[in-house]
Motif scaffolding. Structure first.
Motif, PDB file in Angstrom:
ATOM      1  N   GLY A   1      -9.254   0.190  -8.308  1.00 39.08           N
ATOM      2  CA  GLY A   1      -8.078  -0.546  -8.716  1.00 39.08           C
ATOM      3  C   GLY A   1      -6.974  -0.555  -7.684  1.00 39.08           C
ATOM      4  N   TYR A   2      -7.032   0.346  -6.719  1.00 39.86           N
ATOM      5  CA  TYR A   2      -6.048   0.412  -5.638  1.00 39.86           C
ATOM      6  C   TYR A   2      -5.983  -0.932  -4.899  1.00 39.86           C
ATOM      7  N   TYR A   3      -7.136  -1.446  -4.520  1.00 39.49           N
ATOM      8  CA  TYR A   3      -7.197  -2.702  -3.774  1.00 39.49           C
ATOM      9  C   TYR A   3      -6.894  -3.899  -4.674  1.00 39.49           C
TER      10      TYR A   3
ATOM     11  N   LEU B   1       9.437  -4.456  -4.871  1.00 45.21           N
ATOM     12  CA  LEU B   1       9.223  -4.706  -3.440  1.00 45.21           C
ATOM     13  C   LEU B   1      10.044  -5.892  -2.951  1.00 45.21           C
ATOM     14  N   SER B   2      10.135  -6.935  -3.750  1.00 40.81           N
ATOM     15  CA  SER B   2      10.887  -8.106  -3.309  1.00 40.81           C
ATOM     16  C   SER B   2      12.379  -7.821  -3.247  1.00 40.81           C
ATOM     17  N   GLU B   3      12.882  -6.922  -4.076  1.00 38.68           N
ATOM     18  CA  GLU B   3      14.300  -6.574  -4.090  1.00 38.68           C
ATOM     19  C   GLU B   3      14.646  -5.519  -3.026  1.00 38.68           C
TER      20      GLU B   3
ATOM     21  N   TYR C   1       0.831  -1.207   0.000  1.00 36.89           N
ATOM     22  CA  TYR C   1       0.000   0.000   0.000  1.00 36.89           C
ATOM     23  C   TYR C   1       0.869   1.262   0.000  1.00 36.89           C
ATOM     24  N   HIS C   2       1.957   1.228   0.731  1.00 32.81           N
ATOM     25  CA  HIS C   2       2.869   2.378   0.780  1.00 32.81           C
ATOM     26  C   HIS C   2       3.433   2.671  -0.613  1.00 32.81           C
ATOM     27  N   LEU C   3       3.860   1.643  -1.310  1.00 35.42           N
ATOM     28  CA  LEU C   3       4.413   1.825  -2.655  1.00 35.42           C
ATOM     29  C   LEU C   3       3.351   2.347  -3.616  1.00 35.42           C
ATOM     30  N   ILE C   4       2.158   1.804  -3.538  1.00 34.54           N
ATOM     31  CA  ILE C   4       1.083   2.251  -4.432  1.00 34.54           C
ATOM     32  C   ILE C   4       0.781   3.729  -4.200  1.00 34.54           C
ATOM     33  N   ARG C   5       0.778   4.148  -2.953  1.00 33.55           N
ATOM     34  CA  ARG C   5       0.552   5.565  -2.663  1.00 33.55           C
ATOM     35  C   ARG C   5       1.707   6.433  -3.149  1.00 33.55           C
ATOM     36  N   GLN C   6       2.935   5.907  -3.096  1.00 29.78           N
ATOM     37  CA  GLN C   6       4.092   6.655  -3.585  1.00 29.78           C
ATOM     38  C   GLN C   6       3.987   6.955  -5.076  1.00 29.78           C
TER      39      GLN C   6
END
Length: 109
Positions: free
Chosen positions: A19-21, A103-105, A5-10
């Protein structure tokens, strides 16, 4: 899920978009299956449609809307996440894969 969620908001997407969820769940699914290619139309849209009592077409459309929002308002951030300058707007599948890989990296986020 907080990191997702943090990345999506960034990248400029808020929860006002359905589409956010969907994107958050798609990223989570992709992160759980990084060992093999994720078939978005078979592995992501149908399960999300069942979960949210929607249709695969609606899931696809709402994620595409989020991709369009990010592309038009936050391309610099997308380039940073991709690790190179994007020359075209990513498809839904490319977008989900790019965010999941980022995110995984970057577990330190």
């Amino acid at each position: 899920m907080r990191k997702v969620y943090h990345l999506i908001r960034q990248i400029g997407v808020t929860s006002k978009y359905k589409g956010y969820y969907f994107l958050a769940d798609a990223i989570k699914m992709a992160m759980e299956s990084l060992e093999y290619p994720l078939r978005i139309t078979k592995d992501v849209y149908p399960p999300l449609a069942r979960k949210y009592k929607s249709t695969p077409n609606n899931i696809e459309h709402d994620i595409r809307t989020v991709v369009n929002v990010c592309w038009s308002s936050n391309k610099d951030q997308l380039d940073r996440i991709a690790g190179y300058t994007l020359s075209y707007k990513p498809t839904n599948s490319e977008f989900v894969d790019m965010l999941a890989y980022y995110l995984s990296e970057n577990e330190w986020m």
